[in-house]
Design an enzyme around this catalytic site. Sequence first.
Site, PDB file in Angstrom:
ATOM      1  N   HIS A 160       0.833  -1.199   0.000  1.00 17.89           N
ATOM      2  CA  HIS A 160       0.000   0.000   0.000  1.00 17.89           C
ATOM      3  C   HIS A 160       0.870   1.252   0.000  1.00 17.89           C
ATOM      4  O   HIS A 160       1.809   1.366   0.793  1.00 17.89           O
ATOM      5  CB  HIS A 160      -0.935  -0.013   1.214  1.00 17.89           C
ATOM      6  N   GLU A 216       0.207  -5.439  10.939  1.00 14.75           N
ATOM      7  CA  GLU A 216      -0.131  -4.004  10.902  1.00 14.75           C
ATOM      8  C   GLU A 216       0.744  -3.272  11.917  1.00 14.75           C
ATOM      9  O   GLU A 216       0.504  -3.310  13.116  1.00 14.75           O
ATOM     10  CB  GLU A 216      -1.609  -3.800  11.228  1.00 14.75           C
ATOM     11  N   GLU A 228       1.800   3.373   3.146  1.00 18.27           N
ATOM     12  CA  GLU A 228       2.306   2.595   4.276  1.00 18.27           C
ATOM     13  C   GLU A 228       3.803   2.326   4.104  1.00 18.27           C
ATOM     14  O   GLU A 228       4.330   1.300   4.506  1.00 18.27           O
ATOM     15  CB  GLU A 228       1.506   1.283   4.384  1.00 18.27           C
ATOM     16  N   HIS A 260       2.184  -4.082   6.798  1.00 21.97           N
ATOM     17  CA  HIS A 260       1.307  -2.942   6.517  1.00 21.97           C
ATOM     18  C   HIS A 260       1.328  -2.025   7.728  1.00 21.97           C
ATOM     19  O   HIS A 260       1.967  -2.326   8.740  1.00 21.97           O
ATOM     20  CB  HIS A 260      -0.131  -3.441   6.283  1.00 21.97           C
TER      21      HIS A 260
HETATM   22 ZN   LIG Z   1      -2.114  -1.909   4.041  1.00 21.71          ZN
END
Ligand SMILES: [Zn+2]
Length: 392
Positions: free
Chosen positions: A161, A365, A164, A306
Amino acid sequence: MDLVIQPGMTFYQISNIFNIPLQLIILSNPYKNPNTLRVGEVVNIPGHFLEKYTIQPGDTLWRISQEHQTSLEQIYAINDVDLYQLRIGDTIFIPKRIEEDILTFNELYTFDRFEEDLFKLVTTYPYITLKEIGQSVMNKPIYEVVIGNGDKHVHVNGSFHANESITTSVIMRFLHDYLLSLSANQPIRGVDMKQFFNEITLSLVPMVNPDGVDLLNKGLPENEYYRELVVDINKGRTNFNNWKANIRGVDLNNQYPANWEIEKNRKRQQPSPRDYPGRAPLTEPEAIAMAELVGREDFDRVLALHTQGKVIYWGYEGLEPENAQKIVNEYSRVSGYTPIRYVDSHAGFKDWFIQDYRKPGYTVELGRGTNPLPFSHFNKIYEETLGIFLTN
Ligand SMILES: [Zn+2]
Protein backbone atom coordinates in the site's frame (compact mmCIF):
# COMPACT_ATOMS: atom_id res chain seq x y z
CA MET A 1 36.40 -4.10 -1.25
CA ASP A 2 38.54 -5.64 -3.98
CA LEU A 3 41.53 -7.82 -3.25
CA VAL A 4 44.03 -8.91 -5.90
CA ILE A 5 45.06 -12.54 -5.51
CA GLN A 6 48.77 -12.95 -4.82
CA PRO A 7 50.77 -16.18 -5.23
CA GLY A 8 49.63 -18.90 -2.84
CA MET A 9 46.52 -17.07 -1.62
CA THR A 10 43.38 -19.08 -0.87
CA PHE A 11 39.89 -18.13 0.29
CA TYR A 12 40.60 -20.01 3.50
CA GLN A 13 43.65 -17.87 4.15
CA ILE A 14 41.76 -14.66 3.32
CA SER A 15 39.00 -15.75 5.69
CA ASN A 16 41.56 -16.06 8.49
CA ILE A 17 43.40 -12.84 7.75
CA PHE A 18 40.23 -10.74 7.68
CA ASN A 19 38.28 -12.79 10.22
CA ILE A 20 35.30 -13.28 7.90
CA PRO A 21 33.44 -16.60 7.73
CA LEU A 22 34.76 -18.56 4.74
CA GLN A 23 31.21 -19.12 3.53
CA LEU A 24 30.56 -15.36 3.18
CA ILE A 25 33.70 -14.98 1.06
CA ILE A 26 32.70 -17.86 -1.18
CA LEU A 27 29.14 -16.50 -1.53
CA SER A 28 30.54 -13.03 -2.31
CA ASN A 29 32.39 -14.47 -5.29
CA PRO A 30 29.81 -16.70 -6.96
CA TYR A 31 31.64 -16.92 -10.28
CA LYS A 32 35.05 -17.84 -8.83
CA ASN A 33 36.23 -21.36 -8.28
CA PRO A 34 37.85 -21.38 -4.81
CA ASN A 35 40.19 -24.17 -5.91
CA THR A 36 41.58 -22.47 -8.98
CA LEU A 37 42.18 -18.86 -7.97
CA ARG A 38 44.61 -17.25 -10.37
CA VAL A 39 47.28 -14.72 -9.44
CA GLY A 40 46.08 -11.24 -10.36
CA GLU A 41 42.40 -12.21 -10.17
CA VAL A 42 40.24 -9.70 -8.28
CA VAL A 43 37.95 -11.02 -5.55
CA ASN A 44 35.31 -9.36 -3.38
CA ILE A 45 35.89 -9.07 0.34
CA PRO A 46 32.54 -8.29 2.04
CA GLY A 47 31.98 -5.76 4.80
CA HIS A 48 35.21 -3.83 4.24
CA PHE A 49 36.35 -0.73 2.45
CA LEU A 50 39.76 0.65 1.52
CA GLU A 51 41.29 3.84 2.80
CA LYS A 52 44.20 5.52 1.00
CA TYR A 53 47.24 6.31 3.10
CA THR A 54 50.28 8.37 2.14
CA ILE A 55 53.59 7.28 3.69
CA GLN A 56 54.94 9.90 6.13
CA PRO A 57 58.53 10.39 7.33
CA GLY A 58 59.38 7.90 10.05
CA ASP A 59 56.49 5.53 9.23
CA THR A 60 56.88 1.81 9.65
CA LEU A 61 54.26 -0.64 8.43
CA TRP A 62 53.94 -1.94 11.95
CA ARG A 63 53.09 1.52 13.28
CA ILE A 64 50.63 2.14 10.43
CA SER A 65 48.89 -1.13 11.16
CA GLN A 66 48.67 -0.31 14.87
CA GLU A 67 47.34 3.19 14.29
CA HIS A 68 44.68 1.96 11.91
CA GLN A 69 43.63 -1.02 14.01
CA THR A 70 44.43 -3.46 11.27
CA SER A 71 47.11 -6.14 10.98
CA LEU A 72 50.32 -6.35 8.99
CA GLU A 73 48.91 -9.43 7.29
CA GLN A 74 45.88 -7.45 6.08
CA ILE A 75 48.08 -4.69 4.71
CA TYR A 76 50.26 -7.25 2.91
CA ALA A 77 47.20 -8.98 1.49
CA ILE A 78 45.71 -5.81 0.06
CA ASN A 79 48.82 -4.08 -1.30
CA ASP A 80 50.36 -6.05 -4.13
CA VAL A 81 53.61 -4.05 -4.04
CA ASP A 82 56.96 -4.50 -2.38
CA LEU A 83 56.17 -2.90 0.94
CA TYR A 84 59.87 -2.73 1.89
CA GLN A 85 60.59 -0.38 -0.98
CA LEU A 86 58.05 2.25 0.10
CA ARG A 87 59.20 5.84 0.11
CA ILE A 88 57.77 8.95 1.71
CA GLY A 89 54.84 10.18 -0.37
CA ASP A 90 53.96 6.72 -1.74
CA THR A 91 50.33 5.62 -1.38
CA ILE A 92 49.12 2.35 0.11
CA PHE A 93 45.65 1.04 0.93
CA ILE A 94 44.48 0.26 4.45
CA PRO A 95 41.60 -2.23 4.76
CA LYS A 96 38.86 -1.17 7.16
CA ARG A 97 36.08 -3.31 8.54
CA ILE A 98 32.66 -1.66 8.42
CA GLU A 99 31.44 -1.32 11.96
CA GLU A 100 29.12 1.65 11.61
CA ASP A 101 25.89 2.39 9.78
CA ILE A 102 26.27 2.83 6.04
CA LEU A 103 22.65 3.89 5.50
CA THR A 104 20.75 6.65 7.24
CA PHE A 105 17.11 6.42 8.20
CA ASN A 106 15.57 9.82 8.67
CA GLU A 107 12.76 10.09 6.14
CA LEU A 108 10.42 7.93 4.07
CA TYR A 109 11.87 6.39 0.92
CA THR A 110 11.35 7.53 -2.63
CA PHE A 111 11.99 4.77 -5.15
CA ASP A 112 15.30 6.37 -6.25
CA ARG A 113 16.71 6.57 -2.77
CA PHE A 114 15.54 3.03 -2.03
CA GLU A 115 17.30 1.73 -5.13
CA GLU A 116 20.47 3.68 -4.28
CA ASP A 117 20.52 2.15 -0.77
CA LEU A 118 19.96 -1.35 -2.17
CA PHE A 119 22.89 -0.94 -4.56
CA LYS A 120 25.06 0.32 -1.71
CA LEU A 121 24.24 -2.77 0.37
CA VAL A 122 24.80 -5.25 -2.43
CA THR A 123 28.14 -3.64 -3.35
CA THR A 124 29.33 -3.68 0.25
CA TYR A 125 27.99 -7.14 1.06
CA PRO A 126 28.12 -9.09 -2.22
CA TYR A 127 26.88 -12.29 -0.58
CA ILE A 128 23.34 -10.94 -0.75
CA THR A 129 21.49 -11.39 -4.03
CA LEU A 130 19.49 -8.64 -5.67
CA LYS A 131 16.89 -9.71 -8.23
CA GLU A 132 14.36 -7.83 -10.29
CA ILE A 133 11.17 -9.87 -10.00
CA GLY A 134 9.01 -7.61 -12.15
CA GLN A 135 8.21 -4.02 -12.98
CA SER A 136 5.57 -1.59 -11.86
CA VAL A 137 3.01 -0.01 -14.19
CA MET A 138 5.50 2.84 -14.74
CA ASN A 139 8.35 0.37 -15.35
CA LYS A 140 10.17 0.73 -12.06
CA PRO A 141 11.91 -2.48 -11.01
CA ILE A 142 10.37 -4.47 -8.18
CA TYR A 143 13.37 -5.76 -6.25
CA GLU A 144 13.82 -8.87 -4.20
CA VAL A 145 16.82 -9.25 -1.89
CA VAL A 146 17.82 -12.73 -0.78
CA ILE A 147 20.07 -13.29 2.21
CA GLY A 148 20.99 -16.50 4.00
CA ASN A 149 21.71 -20.09 3.26
CA GLY A 150 19.22 -22.05 5.32
CA ASP A 151 16.61 -24.68 4.60
CA LYS A 152 13.79 -22.55 5.98
CA HIS A 153 12.49 -20.07 3.40
CA VAL A 154 10.85 -16.97 4.83
CA HIS A 155 9.49 -14.11 2.74
CA VAL A 156 8.74 -10.57 3.97
CA ASN A 157 7.31 -7.74 1.88
CA GLY A 158 6.41 -4.10 2.43
CA SER A 159 4.61 -1.19 0.77
CA PHE A 160 1.87 -3.16 -0.92
CA HIS A 161 0.00 0.00 0.00
CA ALA A 162 1.34 3.37 -1.12
CA ASN A 163 0.70 5.28 2.09
CA GLU A 164 2.31 2.60 4.28
CA SER A 165 5.88 3.03 3.05
CA ILE A 166 7.37 3.21 6.53
CA THR A 167 7.27 -0.61 6.16
CA THR A 168 9.95 -0.32 3.43
CA SER A 169 12.18 1.55 5.88
CA VAL A 170 11.62 -1.13 8.53
CA ILE A 171 12.67 -3.92 6.15
CA MET A 172 15.70 -1.97 4.90
CA ARG A 173 16.79 -1.19 8.43
CA PHE A 174 16.55 -4.85 9.40
CA LEU A 175 18.58 -5.89 6.34
CA HIS A 176 21.18 -3.24 7.10
CA ASP A 177 21.46 -4.22 10.77
CA TYR A 178 21.63 -7.92 9.87
CA LEU A 179 24.53 -7.29 7.46
CA LEU A 180 26.34 -5.08 9.93
CA SER A 181 25.88 -7.72 12.60
CA LEU A 182 27.49 -10.37 10.38
CA SER A 183 30.31 -7.98 9.50
CA ALA A 184 31.03 -6.82 13.03
CA ASN A 185 30.41 -10.21 14.63
CA GLN A 186 27.81 -8.76 16.99
CA PRO A 187 24.56 -10.54 17.83
CA ILE A 188 21.21 -8.72 17.56
CA ARG A 189 19.17 -9.01 20.77
CA GLY A 190 21.26 -12.02 21.67
CA VAL A 191 20.60 -13.77 18.35
CA ASP A 192 23.72 -15.04 16.62
CA MET A 193 23.14 -13.82 13.07
CA LYS A 194 25.70 -16.23 11.58
CA GLN A 195 23.54 -19.06 12.85
CA PHE A 196 20.39 -17.27 11.65
CA PHE A 197 22.07 -16.95 8.22
CA ASN A 198 22.64 -20.70 8.09
CA GLU A 199 19.12 -21.58 9.19
CA ILE A 200 17.00 -19.17 7.17
CA THR A 201 16.95 -18.10 3.54
CA LEU A 202 15.22 -14.77 3.77
CA SER A 203 13.49 -13.20 0.77
CA LEU A 204 12.69 -9.50 1.10
CA VAL A 205 10.61 -7.38 -1.25
CA PRO A 206 10.73 -4.07 0.58
CA MET A 207 8.74 -2.03 -1.97
CA VAL A 208 5.97 -3.86 -3.84
CA ASN A 209 4.29 -0.65 -5.06
CA PRO A 210 7.05 1.81 -6.09
CA ASP A 211 4.79 4.05 -8.23
CA GLY A 212 2.34 4.49 -5.37
CA VAL A 213 5.11 5.15 -2.87
CA ASP A 214 6.57 7.85 -5.13
CA LEU A 215 3.16 9.48 -5.47
CA LEU A 216 3.15 9.95 -1.68
CA ASN A 217 6.82 10.65 -1.05
CA LYS A 218 8.00 12.34 -4.23
CA GLY A 219 4.92 13.95 -5.73
CA LEU A 220 2.89 13.82 -8.91
CA PRO A 221 4.41 11.72 -11.73
CA GLU A 222 6.35 13.60 -14.39
CA ASN A 223 4.61 11.51 -17.04
CA GLU A 224 1.63 13.56 -18.15
CA TYR A 225 -0.71 10.63 -18.73
CA TYR A 226 -0.26 9.26 -15.20
CA ARG A 227 -0.25 12.73 -13.67
CA GLU A 228 -3.70 13.44 -15.11
CA LEU A 229 -4.91 9.92 -14.32
CA VAL A 230 -4.10 10.07 -10.59
CA VAL A 231 -5.57 13.56 -10.15
CA ASP A 232 -8.70 12.35 -11.92
CA ILE A 233 -8.93 9.21 -9.77
CA ASN A 234 -8.35 11.39 -6.70
CA LYS A 235 -11.32 13.59 -7.73
CA GLY A 236 -9.13 16.61 -8.46
CA ARG A 237 -7.50 16.66 -5.03
CA THR A 238 -3.72 16.95 -4.88
CA ASN A 239 -3.36 15.52 -1.39
CA PHE A 240 -2.68 11.81 -1.77
CA ASN A 241 -2.37 10.84 1.92
CA ASN A 242 -5.32 8.49 1.54
CA TRP A 243 -3.81 6.71 -1.50
CA LYS A 244 -3.15 2.98 -1.04
CA ALA A 245 -3.47 1.77 -4.65
CA ASN A 246 -0.99 1.42 -7.46
CA ILE A 247 -0.64 4.26 -9.96
CA ARG A 248 -3.78 3.33 -11.86
CA GLY A 249 -6.01 3.07 -8.85
CA VAL A 250 -6.06 -0.67 -8.17
CA ASP A 251 -5.63 -1.85 -4.58
CA LEU A 252 -2.88 -4.47 -4.94
CA ASN A 253 -3.90 -6.23 -1.76
CA ASN A 254 -7.37 -6.87 -3.19
CA GLN A 255 -6.04 -8.53 -6.33
CA TYR A 256 -5.55 -12.13 -5.26
CA PRO A 257 -7.79 -15.04 -6.23
CA ALA A 258 -9.09 -15.83 -2.75
CA ASN A 259 -12.81 -15.05 -2.88
CA TRP A 260 -11.93 -12.05 -5.00
CA GLU A 261 -15.55 -11.87 -6.24
CA ILE A 262 -16.80 -11.04 -2.75
CA GLU A 263 -14.58 -7.97 -2.63
CA LYS A 264 -15.38 -7.17 -6.25
CA ASN A 265 -19.07 -6.99 -5.45
CA ARG A 266 -18.90 -4.94 -2.28
CA LYS A 267 -15.90 -2.67 -2.82
CA ARG A 268 -15.26 0.23 -5.20
CA GLN A 269 -16.36 -0.35 -8.79
CA GLN A 270 -13.80 1.86 -10.52
CA PRO A 271 -10.18 2.94 -10.03
CA SER A 272 -9.91 4.64 -6.64
CA PRO A 273 -7.23 5.73 -4.17
CA ARG A 274 -8.10 2.58 -2.22
CA ASP A 275 -10.36 -0.50 -2.19
CA TYR A 276 -10.77 -1.10 -5.92
CA PRO A 277 -9.99 -4.81 -6.55
CA GLY A 278 -9.56 -4.35 -10.33
CA ARG A 279 -11.67 -5.74 -13.16
CA ALA A 280 -10.28 -9.26 -12.55
CA PRO A 281 -7.83 -10.91 -10.14
CA LEU A 282 -4.13 -10.38 -10.90
CA THR A 283 -4.43 -7.74 -13.58
CA GLU A 284 -1.71 -5.48 -12.14
CA PRO A 285 1.99 -6.13 -12.80
CA GLU A 286 2.96 -5.56 -9.16
CA ALA A 287 0.44 -8.14 -7.88
CA ILE A 288 1.44 -10.57 -10.66
CA ALA A 289 5.15 -10.23 -9.83
CA MET A 290 4.45 -11.19 -6.22
CA ALA A 291 2.24 -14.12 -7.20
CA GLU A 292 4.88 -15.39 -9.63
CA LEU A 293 7.61 -15.04 -7.01
CA VAL A 294 5.59 -17.13 -4.57
CA GLY A 295 4.87 -19.64 -7.33
CA ARG A 296 8.56 -20.03 -8.18
CA GLU A 297 9.96 -20.14 -4.67
CA ASP A 298 9.01 -22.63 -2.05
CA PHE A 299 8.35 -20.26 0.86
CA ASP A 300 7.60 -21.86 4.19
CA ARG A 301 6.14 -18.65 5.57
CA VAL A 302 5.23 -15.18 4.31
CA LEU A 303 4.73 -11.88 6.09
CA ALA A 304 3.20 -8.79 4.50
CA LEU A 305 3.99 -5.64 6.46
CA HIS A 306 1.31 -2.94 6.52
CA THR A 307 0.34 -0.07 8.81
CA GLN A 308 -1.38 0.45 11.19
CA GLY A 309 -3.07 -1.00 14.30
CA LYS A 310 -0.54 -3.21 16.14
CA VAL A 311 -2.33 -6.40 15.12
CA ILE A 312 -1.33 -9.55 13.25
CA TYR A 313 -3.87 -11.28 11.01
CA TRP A 314 -3.03 -14.94 10.70
CA GLY A 315 -6.01 -17.04 9.59
CA TYR A 316 -8.01 -17.49 6.43
CA GLU A 317 -11.22 -19.55 6.19
CA GLY A 318 -9.81 -22.24 8.47
CA LEU A 319 -7.19 -23.12 5.88
CA GLU A 320 -4.19 -21.99 7.94
CA PRO A 321 -1.95 -24.85 9.08
CA GLU A 322 -1.67 -25.99 12.65
CA ASN A 323 1.68 -24.33 13.39
CA ALA A 324 0.38 -20.87 12.33
CA GLN A 325 -1.00 -20.17 15.78
CA LYS A 326 2.17 -21.10 17.63
CA ILE A 327 4.18 -18.79 15.41
CA VAL A 328 1.79 -15.87 15.78
CA ASN A 329 1.82 -16.26 19.55
CA GLU A 330 5.57 -15.86 19.47
CA TYR A 331 5.28 -12.83 17.15
CA SER A 332 2.81 -11.36 19.58
CA ARG A 333 5.04 -12.00 22.57
CA VAL A 334 8.05 -10.27 21.01
CA SER A 335 6.17 -7.32 19.45
CA GLY A 336 3.28 -6.67 21.83
CA TYR A 337 0.93 -6.84 18.82
CA THR A 338 -2.45 -8.61 19.08
CA PRO A 339 -3.09 -11.75 17.00
CA ILE A 340 -6.41 -11.75 15.11
CA ARG A 341 -7.45 -14.98 13.47
CA TYR A 342 -10.36 -14.07 11.23
CA VAL A 343 -11.62 -10.83 9.79
CA ASP A 344 -14.21 -10.25 7.08
CA SER A 345 -11.71 -9.64 4.30
CA HIS A 346 -10.68 -11.51 1.16
CA ALA A 347 -8.42 -11.32 -1.88
CA GLY A 348 -5.35 -10.26 0.10
CA PHE A 349 -1.85 -11.60 -0.52
CA LYS A 350 -1.75 -13.55 2.74
CA ASP A 351 -5.28 -14.89 2.24
CA TRP A 352 -4.30 -16.29 -1.13
CA PHE A 353 -1.02 -17.70 0.21
CA ILE A 354 -2.78 -19.54 3.04
CA GLN A 355 -5.52 -20.78 0.72
CA ASP A 356 -3.27 -22.03 -2.07
CA TYR A 357 -0.26 -23.27 -0.11
CA ARG A 358 -1.74 -24.12 3.33
CA LYS A 359 1.30 -22.59 4.98
CA PRO A 360 1.55 -19.80 7.57
CA GLY A 361 0.90 -16.34 6.16
CA TYR A 362 0.64 -13.11 8.13
CA THR A 363 -0.47 -9.55 7.62
CA VAL A 364 1.29 -7.47 10.24
CA GLU A 365 -0.13 -4.00 10.90
CA LEU A 366 2.77 -1.98 12.29
CA GLY A 367 2.42 0.99 14.62
CA ARG A 368 -0.58 3.07 15.45
CA GLY A 369 -1.93 6.35 14.13
CA THR A 370 -3.22 7.76 10.87
CA ASN A 371 -1.63 6.63 7.59
CA PRO A 372 0.81 7.67 6.34
CA LEU A 373 2.45 7.29 9.74
CA PRO A 374 5.00 10.08 10.24
CA PHE A 375 8.64 9.08 10.17
CA SER A 376 8.94 10.09 13.83
CA HIS A 377 7.30 6.71 14.62
CA PHE A 378 10.04 4.82 12.84
CA ASN A 379 12.40 3.90 15.70
CA LYS A 380 9.60 2.69 17.92
CA ILE A 381 8.02 0.64 15.12
CA TYR A 382 11.38 -0.87 14.22
CA GLU A 383 11.96 -1.94 17.82
CA GLU A 384 8.50 -3.54 17.91
CA THR A 385 9.06 -5.37 14.62
CA LEU A 386 12.63 -6.49 15.16
CA GLY A 387 11.63 -9.48 17.29
CA ILE A 388 9.30 -10.70 14.53
CA PHE A 389 12.18 -10.71 12.04
CA LEU A 390 14.36 -12.59 14.52
CA THR A 391 11.75 -15.27 15.27
CA ASN A 392 12.94 -18.48 13.70
ZN1 LIG B 1 -2.11 -1.91 4.04
